[in-house]
Design a protein around this motif. Structure first.
Motif, PDB file in Angstrom:
ATOM      1  N   MET A   1       0.846  -1.181   0.000  1.00  0.00           N
ATOM      2  CA  MET A   1       0.000   0.000   0.000  1.00  0.00           C
ATOM      3  C   MET A   1       0.885   1.236   0.000  1.00  0.00           C
ATOM      4  N   LYS A   2       0.489   2.222  -0.818  1.00  0.00           N
ATOM      5  CA  LYS A   2       1.091   3.551  -0.811  1.00  0.00           C
ATOM      6  C   LYS A   2      -0.039   4.548  -0.624  1.00  0.00           C
ATOM      7  N   ILE A   3       0.311   5.695  -0.084  1.00  0.00           N
ATOM      8  CA  ILE A   3      -0.660   6.784  -0.001  1.00  0.00           C
ATOM      9  C   ILE A   3      -0.220   7.855  -0.993  1.00  0.00           C
ATOM     10  N   PHE A   4      -1.102   8.177  -1.920  1.00  0.00           N
ATOM     11  CA  PHE A   4      -0.863   9.243  -2.882  1.00  0.00           C
ATOM     12  C   PHE A   4      -1.595  10.494  -2.406  1.00  0.00           C
ATOM     13  N   ILE A   5      -0.949  11.632  -2.580  1.00  0.00           N
ATOM     14  CA  ILE A   5      -1.577  12.902  -2.245  1.00  0.00           C
ATOM     15  C   ILE A   5      -1.635  13.751  -3.501  1.00  0.00           C
ATOM     16  N   ASP A   6      -2.836  14.211  -3.827  1.00  0.00           N
ATOM     17  CA  ASP A   6      -3.017  15.201  -4.887  1.00  0.00           C
ATOM     18  C   ASP A   6      -2.506  16.499  -4.278  1.00  0.00           C
ATOM     19  N   GLY A   7      -1.237  16.811  -4.542  1.00  0.00           N
ATOM     20  CA  GLY A   7      -0.493  17.767  -3.731  1.00  0.00           C
ATOM     21  C   GLY A   7      -0.730  19.241  -3.957  1.00  0.00           C
ATOM     22  N   ASP A   8      -1.331  19.637  -5.045  1.00  0.00           N
ATOM     23  CA  ASP A   8      -1.522  21.062  -5.287  1.00  0.00           C
ATOM     24  C   ASP A   8      -2.545  21.629  -4.311  1.00  0.00           C
ATOM     25  N   GLY A   9      -2.073  22.272  -3.280  1.00  0.00           N
ATOM     26  CA  GLY A   9      -2.954  22.951  -2.342  1.00  0.00           C
ATOM     27  C   GLY A   9      -3.594  22.069  -1.285  1.00  0.00           C
ATOM     28  N   SER A  10      -3.115  20.876  -1.068  1.00  0.00           N
ATOM     29  CA  SER A  10      -3.714  20.006  -0.050  1.00  0.00           C
ATOM     30  C   SER A  10      -3.349  20.492   1.351  1.00  0.00           C
ATOM     31  N   PRO A  11      -4.360  20.738   2.196  1.00  0.00           N
ATOM     32  CA  PRO A  11      -4.070  21.190   3.557  1.00  0.00           C
ATOM     33  C   PRO A  11      -3.722  20.052   4.520  1.00  0.00           C
ATOM     34  N   VAL A  12      -3.717  18.804   4.029  1.00  0.00           N
ATOM     35  CA  VAL A  12      -3.468  17.668   4.927  1.00  0.00           C
ATOM     36  C   VAL A  12      -2.201  16.892   4.561  1.00  0.00           C
ATOM     37  N   GLY A  68      -5.435  -1.219  -3.817  1.00  0.00           N
ATOM     38  CA  GLY A  68      -4.936  -1.251  -2.446  1.00  0.00           C
ATOM     39  C   GLY A  68      -4.257   0.033  -2.007  1.00  0.00           C
ATOM     40  N   ASP A  69      -3.974   0.942  -2.942  1.00  0.00           N
ATOM     41  CA  ASP A  69      -3.399   2.236  -2.575  1.00  0.00           C
ATOM     42  C   ASP A  69      -4.495   3.151  -2.048  1.00  0.00           C
ATOM     43  N   VAL A  70      -4.068   4.245  -1.441  1.00  0.00           N
ATOM     44  CA  VAL A  70      -4.993   5.253  -0.920  1.00  0.00           C
ATOM     45  C   VAL A  70      -4.653   6.586  -1.579  1.00  0.00           C
ATOM     46  N   LEU A  71      -5.669   7.323  -1.957  1.00  0.00           N
ATOM     47  CA  LEU A  71      -5.494   8.657  -2.520  1.00  0.00           C
ATOM     48  C   LEU A  71      -6.167   9.666  -1.617  1.00  0.00           C
ATOM     49  N   VAL A  72      -5.478  10.781  -1.366  1.00  0.00           N
ATOM     50  CA  VAL A  72      -6.049  11.901  -0.626  1.00  0.00           C
ATOM     51  C   VAL A  72      -6.238  13.042  -1.623  1.00  0.00           C
ATOM     52  N   THR A  73      -7.479  13.438  -1.852  1.00  0.00           N
ATOM     53  CA  THR A  73      -7.793  14.505  -2.800  1.00  0.00           C
ATOM     54  C   THR A  73      -9.133  15.125  -2.460  1.00  0.00           C
ATOM     55  N   GLN A  74      -9.309  16.353  -2.919  1.00  0.00           N
ATOM     56  CA  GLN A  74     -10.631  16.974  -2.804  1.00  0.00           C
ATOM     57  C   GLN A  74     -11.323  16.996  -4.166  1.00  0.00           C
ATOM     58  N   ASP A  75     -10.680  16.422  -5.183  1.00  0.00           N
ATOM     59  CA  ASP A  75     -11.153  16.442  -6.558  1.00  0.00           C
ATOM     60  C   ASP A  75     -12.083  15.257  -6.821  1.00  0.00           C
ATOM     61  N   TYR A  76     -13.378  15.548  -6.965  1.00  0.00           N
ATOM     62  CA  TYR A  76     -14.367  14.496  -7.203  1.00  0.00           C
ATOM     63  C   TYR A  76     -14.089  13.751  -8.503  1.00  0.00           C
ATOM     64  N   GLY A  77     -13.711  14.495  -9.533  1.00  0.00           N
ATOM     65  CA  GLY A  77     -13.448  13.872 -10.829  1.00  0.00           C
ATOM     66  C   GLY A  77     -12.309  12.876 -10.740  1.00  0.00           C
ATOM     67  N   LEU A  78     -11.220  13.265 -10.094  1.00  0.00           N
ATOM     68  CA  LEU A  78     -10.081  12.365  -9.914  1.00  0.00           C
ATOM     69  C   LEU A  78     -10.491  11.148  -9.093  1.00  0.00           C
ATOM     70  N   VAL A  89     -10.211   6.225  -1.552  1.00  0.00           N
ATOM     71  CA  VAL A  89     -10.030   7.661  -1.762  1.00  0.00           C
ATOM     72  C   VAL A  89     -10.652   8.440  -0.621  1.00  0.00           C
ATOM     73  N   MET A  90      -9.839   9.316  -0.016  1.00  0.00           N
ATOM     74  CA  MET A  90     -10.314  10.148   1.099  1.00  0.00           C
ATOM     75  C   MET A  90     -10.283  11.619   0.726  1.00  0.00           C
ATOM     76  N   HIS A  91     -11.297  12.314   1.142  1.00  0.00           N
ATOM     77  CA  HIS A  91     -11.359  13.769   1.020  1.00  0.00           C
ATOM     78  C   HIS A  91     -10.629  14.373   2.213  1.00  0.00           C
ATOM     79  N   GLN A  92     -10.119  15.568   2.049  1.00  0.00           N
ATOM     80  CA  GLN A  92      -9.389  16.232   3.135  1.00  0.00           C
ATOM     81  C   GLN A  92     -10.265  16.521   4.347  1.00  0.00           C
ATOM     82  N   LEU A  93     -11.572  16.450   4.192  1.00  0.00           N
ATOM     83  CA  LEU A  93     -12.462  16.649   5.341  1.00  0.00           C
ATOM     84  C   LEU A  93     -12.697  15.340   6.098  1.00  0.00           C
TER      85      LEU A  93
END
Length: 149
Positions: A1-12, A68-78, A89-93
């Motif tokens: 497992m890896k955690i990916f972060i959609d990094g542009d402007g992520s507060p988490v 099995g990976d996890v993505l952190v993003t606020q982008d619904y489309g992604l 997939v987790m939202h920053q909230l």
């Protein structure tokens, strides 16, 4: 497992890295070259820089993420593009995107865009709070523990 972060402007980013470090999980931050940083990060954190462009980071994440990976993003489309690949997939909230809530979220985004395109106004997101950060952290830990068990 890896955690990916959609990094542009992520507060988490820092919160995600902190949790991942505690569980010895690798973190991959995908971000535009515009956000290049010389900041020192723990060994479990790597960066993938992409060219400028509205969706360049999204396309790279879709290319790299696996079941099995996890993505952190606020982008619904992604989120809608990586869910079928078997990623979580987790939202920053702190809430998780699922097949059950995705259609409603995308529909809401579509109607909001329609209102804006016709000259109307829609509410922007509320300011990100410490309580939001704590809820995100708690839910990320719960998600990881679910994988471990």
């Amino acid at each position: 497992m890896k955690i990916f972060i959609d990094g542009d402007g992520s507060p988490v980013k820092e919160t995600t890295i902190e949790v991942a470090l505690a569980y010895s999980i690798d973190v991959v931050i995908v971000t535009s070259i515009d956000h290049y940083s010389l900041k020192e990060y723990p060994q479990n954190v790597s960066f993938v820089y992409v060219d400028k462009g509205a969706d360049a980071a999204d396309y790279k994440i879709v290319q790299l993420i696996k079941t099995g990976d996890v993505l952190v993003t606020q982008d619904y489309g992604l989120a809608s593009l990586v869910l079928p690949k078997g990623a979580r997939v987790m939202h920053q909230l702190g809430y998780e995107y699922t097949g059950e809530n995705m259609d409603g979220l995308l529909e809401q985004r579509y109607f909001s865009a329609k209102v804006r395109k016709s000259g109307g106004r829609t509410k922007g997101p509320k300011a990100f709070t410490q309580a939001d950060r704590e809820k995100f952290k708690e839910n990320l830990v719960e998600l990881i523990n679910g994988y471990i068990e």
